[in-house]
Design a protein around this motif. Structure first.
Motif, PDB file in Angstrom:
ATOM      1  N   CYS A 198       0.839  -1.195   0.000  1.00 12.35           N
ATOM      2  CA  CYS A 198       0.000   0.000   0.000  1.00 12.35           C
ATOM      3  C   CYS A 198       0.875   1.246   0.000  1.00 12.35           C
ATOM      4  O   CYS A 198       0.921   1.995   0.965  1.00 12.35           O
ATOM      5  N   PHE A 199       1.603   1.479  -1.083  1.00 16.07           N
ATOM      6  CA  PHE A 199       2.386   2.689  -1.194  1.00 16.07           C
ATOM      7  C   PHE A 199       1.450   3.878  -1.378  1.00 16.07           C
ATOM      8  O   PHE A 199       0.513   3.837  -2.155  1.00 16.07           O
ATOM      9  N   GLY A 200       1.705   4.933  -0.669  1.00 17.06           N
ATOM     10  CA  GLY A 200       0.880   6.124  -0.791  1.00 17.06           C
ATOM     11  C   GLY A 200      -0.320   6.126   0.121  1.00 17.06           C
ATOM     12  O   GLY A 200      -1.107   7.060   0.111  1.00 17.06           O
ATOM     13  N   CYS A 201      -0.501   5.052   0.918  1.00 22.51           N
ATOM     14  CA  CYS A 201      -1.616   5.026   1.857  1.00 22.51           C
ATOM     15  C   CYS A 201      -1.331   5.923   3.051  1.00 22.51           C
ATOM     16  O   CYS A 201      -0.186   6.095   3.452  1.00 22.51           O
ATOM     17  N   TYR A 202      -2.373   6.450   3.638  1.00 20.35           N
ATOM     18  CA  TYR A 202      -2.241   7.186   4.883  1.00 20.35           C
ATOM     19  C   TYR A 202      -2.612   6.317   6.069  1.00 20.35           C
ATOM     20  O   TYR A 202      -2.599   6.758   7.192  1.00 20.35           O
ATOM     21  N   SER A 203      -2.992   5.089   5.800  1.00 20.63           N
ATOM     22  CA  SER A 203      -3.406   4.199   6.886  1.00 20.63           C
ATOM     23  C   SER A 203      -2.720   2.857   6.740  1.00 20.63           C
ATOM     24  O   SER A 203      -2.804   2.227   5.694  1.00 20.63           O
ATOM     25  N   TYR A 204      -2.009   2.466   7.783  1.00 21.37           N
ATOM     26  CA  TYR A 204      -1.386   1.147   7.824  1.00 21.37           C
ATOM     27  C   TYR A 204      -2.045   0.350   8.927  1.00 21.37           C
ATOM     28  O   TYR A 204      -2.224   0.843  10.030  1.00 21.37           O
ATOM     29  N   GLU A 205      -2.376  -0.879   8.643  1.00 19.64           N
ATOM     30  CA  GLU A 205      -3.062  -1.693   9.631  1.00 19.64           C
ATOM     31  C   GLU A 205      -2.437  -3.079   9.698  1.00 19.64           C
ATOM     32  O   GLU A 205      -2.085  -3.655   8.674  1.00 19.64           O
ATOM     33  N   ASP A 206      -2.318  -3.587  10.934  1.00 23.82           N
ATOM     34  CA  ASP A 206      -1.844  -4.952  11.054  1.00 23.82           C
ATOM     35  C   ASP A 206      -2.909  -5.878  10.494  1.00 23.82           C
ATOM     36  O   ASP A 206      -4.092  -5.583  10.517  1.00 23.82           O
ATOM     37  N   GLY A 207      -2.474  -6.990   9.986  1.00 18.21           N
ATOM     38  CA  GLY A 207      -3.394  -7.903   9.328  1.00 18.21           C
ATOM     39  C   GLY A 207      -3.618  -7.532   7.875  1.00 18.21           C
ATOM     40  O   GLY A 207      -4.192  -8.308   7.116  1.00 18.21           O
ATOM     41  N   MET A 208      -3.154  -6.340   7.469  1.00 14.02           N
ATOM     42  CA  MET A 208      -3.238  -5.930   6.066  1.00 14.02           C
ATOM     43  C   MET A 208      -1.831  -5.825   5.473  1.00 14.02           C
ATOM     44  O   MET A 208      -1.466  -6.568   4.584  1.00 14.02           O
ATOM     45  N   GLN A 209      -1.018  -4.895   5.999  1.00 10.74           N
ATOM     46  CA  GLN A 209       0.364  -4.822   5.555  1.00 10.74           C
ATOM     47  C   GLN A 209       1.317  -5.585   6.470  1.00 10.74           C
ATOM     48  O   GLN A 209       2.398  -5.966   6.059  1.00 10.74           O
ATOM     49  N   PHE A 210       0.886  -5.791   7.707  1.00 11.47           N
ATOM     50  CA  PHE A 210       1.761  -6.406   8.699  1.00 11.47           C
ATOM     51  C   PHE A 210       1.016  -7.486   9.484  1.00 11.47           C
ATOM     52  O   PHE A 210      -0.181  -7.386   9.705  1.00 11.47           O
ATOM     53  N   PRO A 211       1.741  -8.511   9.951  1.00 12.66           N
ATOM     54  CA  PRO A 211       1.090  -9.557  10.748  1.00 12.66           C
ATOM     55  C   PRO A 211       0.647  -9.035  12.111  1.00 12.66           C
ATOM     56  O   PRO A 211       1.271  -8.146  12.686  1.00 12.66           O
ATOM     57  N   ARG A 212      -0.417  -9.606  12.607  1.00 13.71           N
ATOM     58  CA  ARG A 212      -0.863  -9.293  13.961  1.00 13.71           C
ATOM     59  C   ARG A 212      -0.065 -10.108  14.969  1.00 13.71           C
ATOM     60  O   ARG A 212       0.190 -11.286  14.764  1.00 13.71           O
ATOM     61  N   ALA A 213       0.316  -9.469  16.036  1.00  9.73           N
ATOM     62  CA  ALA A 213       1.006 -10.175  17.113  1.00  9.73           C
ATOM     63  C   ALA A 213       0.048 -11.127  17.794  1.00  9.73           C
ATOM     64  O   ALA A 213      -1.166 -10.903  17.825  1.00  9.73           O
ATOM     65  N   LYS A 214       0.568 -12.193  18.342  1.00 14.33           N
ATOM     66  CA  LYS A 214      -0.266 -13.193  18.997  1.00 14.33           C
ATOM     67  C   LYS A 214      -0.662 -12.792  20.414  1.00 14.33           C
ATOM     68  O   LYS A 214      -1.695 -13.236  20.920  1.00 14.33           O
TER      69      LYS A 214
END
Length: 256
Positions: A132-148
């Motif tokens: 998601c280059f150019g996004c203003y919103s980063y969310e775990d589970g989308m660009q990054f894994p969720r911690a356990k």
């Protein structure tokens, strides 16, 4: 008229009730402890799975790091979704360390964005992560894994010594359209000191300023070791503030 006979609980009955209440209360506490212990084990397993995936990726793809693999190598191996800014220097970094109005912060820009995507697209980890280059919103589970074990996400980056590490400190949903955007990494902690201590003790030395798991903060838009006497840990005694029940900790975990 017959007298009304008053009845009540006998001492034995009261004792039985008290014992039952105690068992229920004890069971609840034990259950919570078991759940937390399971979360810690899951977190240890998650990091271990990432470690294996990274090593496998390097073995399969000319010693390249996910996210940092150059387009010619990526294309040759048929790996989808490139990063034109990846330079193949073995360091997970943003574009020349420069932040931009288009991106929340350079730490979350460029190679860290495609790091877990490349691992997932090659089948080395579970999940699918979006570029998601150019996004203003980063969310775990989308660009990054969720911690356990925390209400947080994990991203990979290279520290100042070029060693690869995970940062457990990305908020569940991150939105920031400013160039400074330090808060987009985490305006506060994401894990309790006692849980940070438990994870640290499980796989490391249980101390926040030494070993491969350490208490973290944000310095110059990047994760950094926390060397303060703060709410998460006390550097002068090298200990976590386990009496603090707030989620005030973030962690840097070296890739093993």
């Amino acid at each position: 008229m017959l007298p009304i006979k008053k009845t009540g609980f006998t001492l034995v009955e009261l004792s039985i009730v008290i014992v039952i209440i105690g068992l229920i209360a004890g069971g609840i506490l034990v259950g919570k402890d078991l759940i937390k212990a399971a979360e810690i084990r899951s977190q240890v397993t998650q990091f271990a799975e990432f470690d294996v995936a990274i090593k496998t990726f390097r073995l399969k793809y000319d010693n390249s790091l996910p996210g940092d693999i150059i387009d010619t190598t990526r294309t040759a191996y048929g790996i989808c979704c490139g990063n034109p800014l990846a330079n193949g220097n073995g360091i997970i970094e943003g574009y020349n360390g420069v932040s931009s109005n288009l991106y929340p912060t350079y730490t979350l820009y460029s190679e860290p964005i495609t790091f877990f995507q490349h691992l997932s697209l090659t089948g080395l980890i579970k999940g699918r992560y979006l570029t998601c280059f150019g996004c203003y919103s980063y969310e775990d589970g989308m660009q990054f894994p969720r911690a356990k074990m925390a209400n947080a996400g994990i991203f990979a980056y290279s520290k100042a010594d070029a060693r690869l590490a995970y940062f457990l400190g990305l908020n569940r949903s991150v939105t920031d359209n400013s160039t400074s955007a330090v808060s987009s990494l985490s305006t506060a902690g994401v894990i309790r000191p006692i849980d940070a201590y438990a994870l640290d003790t499980k796989t490391d030395d249980g101390m926040p300023t030494t070993g491969h798991i350490r208490s973290a903060t944000i310095t110059a838009n990047r994760p950094a070791y926390d060397t303060s006497n703060g709410s998460c840990s006390t550097a002068s005694t090298n200990s976590y503030n386990v009496q603090n029940t707030n989620t005030d900790c973030r962690l840097i975990v070296d890739v093993q």
